[in-house]
Design an enzyme around this catalytic site. Sequence first.
Site, PDB file in Angstrom:
ATOM      1  N   LYS A 126       0.830  -1.204   0.000  1.00 13.54           N
ATOM      2  CA  LYS A 126       0.000   0.000   0.000  1.00 13.54           C
ATOM      3  C   LYS A 126       0.867   1.257   0.000  1.00 13.54           C
ATOM      4  CE  LYS A 126      -3.702  -2.648   0.743  1.00 13.54           C
ATOM      5  NZ  LYS A 126      -3.065  -3.973   0.877  1.00 13.54           N
ATOM      6  N   ARG A 211      -4.863  -4.845 -13.150  1.00 16.27           N
ATOM      7  CA  ARG A 211      -3.575  -5.383 -12.727  1.00 16.27           C
ATOM      8  C   ARG A 211      -2.618  -5.312 -13.920  1.00 16.27           C
ATOM      9  NH1 ARG A 211      -1.811  -8.889  -8.996  1.00 16.27           N
ATOM     10  NH2 ARG A 211      -2.774  -7.347  -7.615  1.00 16.27           N
ATOM     11  N   ARG A 226     -10.178  -6.239 -13.175  1.00 15.48           N
ATOM     12  CA  ARG A 226     -10.992  -7.040 -12.263  1.00 15.48           C
ATOM     13  C   ARG A 226     -12.235  -6.231 -11.919  1.00 15.48           C
ATOM     14  NH1 ARG A 226      -5.969  -7.482  -8.522  1.00 15.48           N
ATOM     15  NH2 ARG A 226      -5.899  -5.371  -9.368  1.00 15.48           N
ATOM     16  N   ARG A 234     -15.751  -3.877  -4.637  1.00 18.20           N
ATOM     17  CA  ARG A 234     -14.379  -4.356  -4.800  1.00 18.20           C
ATOM     18  C   ARG A 234     -14.289  -5.236  -6.049  1.00 18.20           C
ATOM     19  NH1 ARG A 234     -13.859  -7.346   0.804  1.00 18.20           N
ATOM     20  NH2 ARG A 234     -15.924  -7.992   0.048  1.00 18.20           N
ATOM     21  N   ASP A 274      -1.571  -2.016  -9.362  1.00 22.18           N
ATOM     22  CA  ASP A 274      -3.026  -1.900  -9.360  1.00 22.18           C
ATOM     23  C   ASP A 274      -3.391  -0.477  -9.756  1.00 22.18           C
ATOM     24  OD1 ASP A 274      -3.204  -4.505  -8.596  1.00 22.18           O
ATOM     25  OD2 ASP A 274      -3.840  -4.103  -6.541  1.00 22.18           O
ATOM     26  N   GLU A 282      -1.873   0.540  -5.717  1.00 21.82           N
ATOM     27  CA  GLU A 282      -0.998  -0.372  -4.968  1.00 21.82           C
ATOM     28  C   GLU A 282       0.138  -0.838  -5.873  1.00 21.82           C
ATOM     29  OE1 GLU A 282      -2.801  -3.612  -2.869  1.00 21.82           O
ATOM     30  OE2 GLU A 282      -4.468  -2.389  -2.131  1.00 21.82           O
ATOM     31  N   ASN A 284       2.257  -4.286  -5.980  1.00 19.40           N
ATOM     32  CA  ASN A 284       2.314  -5.643  -5.434  1.00 19.40           C
ATOM     33  C   ASN A 284       3.659  -6.283  -5.765  1.00 19.40           C
ATOM     34  OD1 ASN A 284      -0.702  -6.388  -4.557  1.00 19.40           O
ATOM     35  ND2 ASN A 284      -0.744  -5.041  -6.342  1.00 19.40           N
TER      36      ASN A 284
END
Length: 316
Positions: A126, A211, A226, A234, A274, A282, A284
Amino acid sequence: MPHAIAVVMDPIGSIRIAKDTTFAMLLEAQRRGHALHYVLPGSLGVSGGRAHATLAPLRVADDASAWFELGPARLRPLADMAAVLMRKDPPVDAEFVYDTQVLSLAQDEGVLVVNDPQGLRDLNEKLAALLFPQCCPPTVVSRDAQVLRAFVAEHGACILKPLDGMGGRSIFKTAPGDPNLNVIIETLADGGRRLAMAQRYIPEIAAGDKRILLVDGVPVDYALARIPQGDEFRGNLAVGGRGVGQPLSERDRWIAAQVAPELRRRGMLFVGLDVIGDYLTEVNVTSPTCVRELDAQFGLNISAQLFDVIEARLGA
């Protein structure tokens, strides 16, 4: 040239191979003739100042009824391996950090660790996005309930989340006047004992949380959007989001170009960004996913791109 490659991952017997990115990597490594070794969960350690693990020879097959076979396991120095894939899922808790410290010892002995263990310790998924404020939506990170409430009052609809979650867990959507706002903040900040993040809500989430995968700083040409389903806000696949591949936009490529040099400098060979709408949310680095979905939708082999980089680092 074949190499010995070990993988640190969550229990291989419980993965879903149709969606598991680590499994895609293992299939590609095996296809190239590399000797795979499975690190038994919880077996990383140190003896005589050297990193060790209990390693079992591993064979994989793209078969949902019998996707792996392990040989006899024994304790061995990690320096017997040319490379280690560190693919354990969050949370990045104390035990995860200890494992990266063991892997740093292996790295000091010449083992290539993907991703770099120092980077895994330093780059909270994050907070790492905030290294690139030009890419991010308005964001605040605080333990102070008053600071978090003031941010929501200023920005309207917001997302509040912990710093150590994954898969959409413990993410809240709120707004000024929400009767649950105080309890959301109390839950996340634990009465001022834990940092929580608040970000301005990005309505473009309706079109998907994209992503974007980077292989040694180079973006894959397609992202997996997504898309939230039903009344869910979400988009995470783990909470029922639908994964739809799409070409990268100019903005996506701009964000990737902003982020890539620093991530390459830190040894992050495989990263998932993200992106919602025009904003990075984000970074990752622990165990980015979506390879299997993108490979299937576009006829790609993203793991081959990664292993081209790994083999170049190993001098293959």
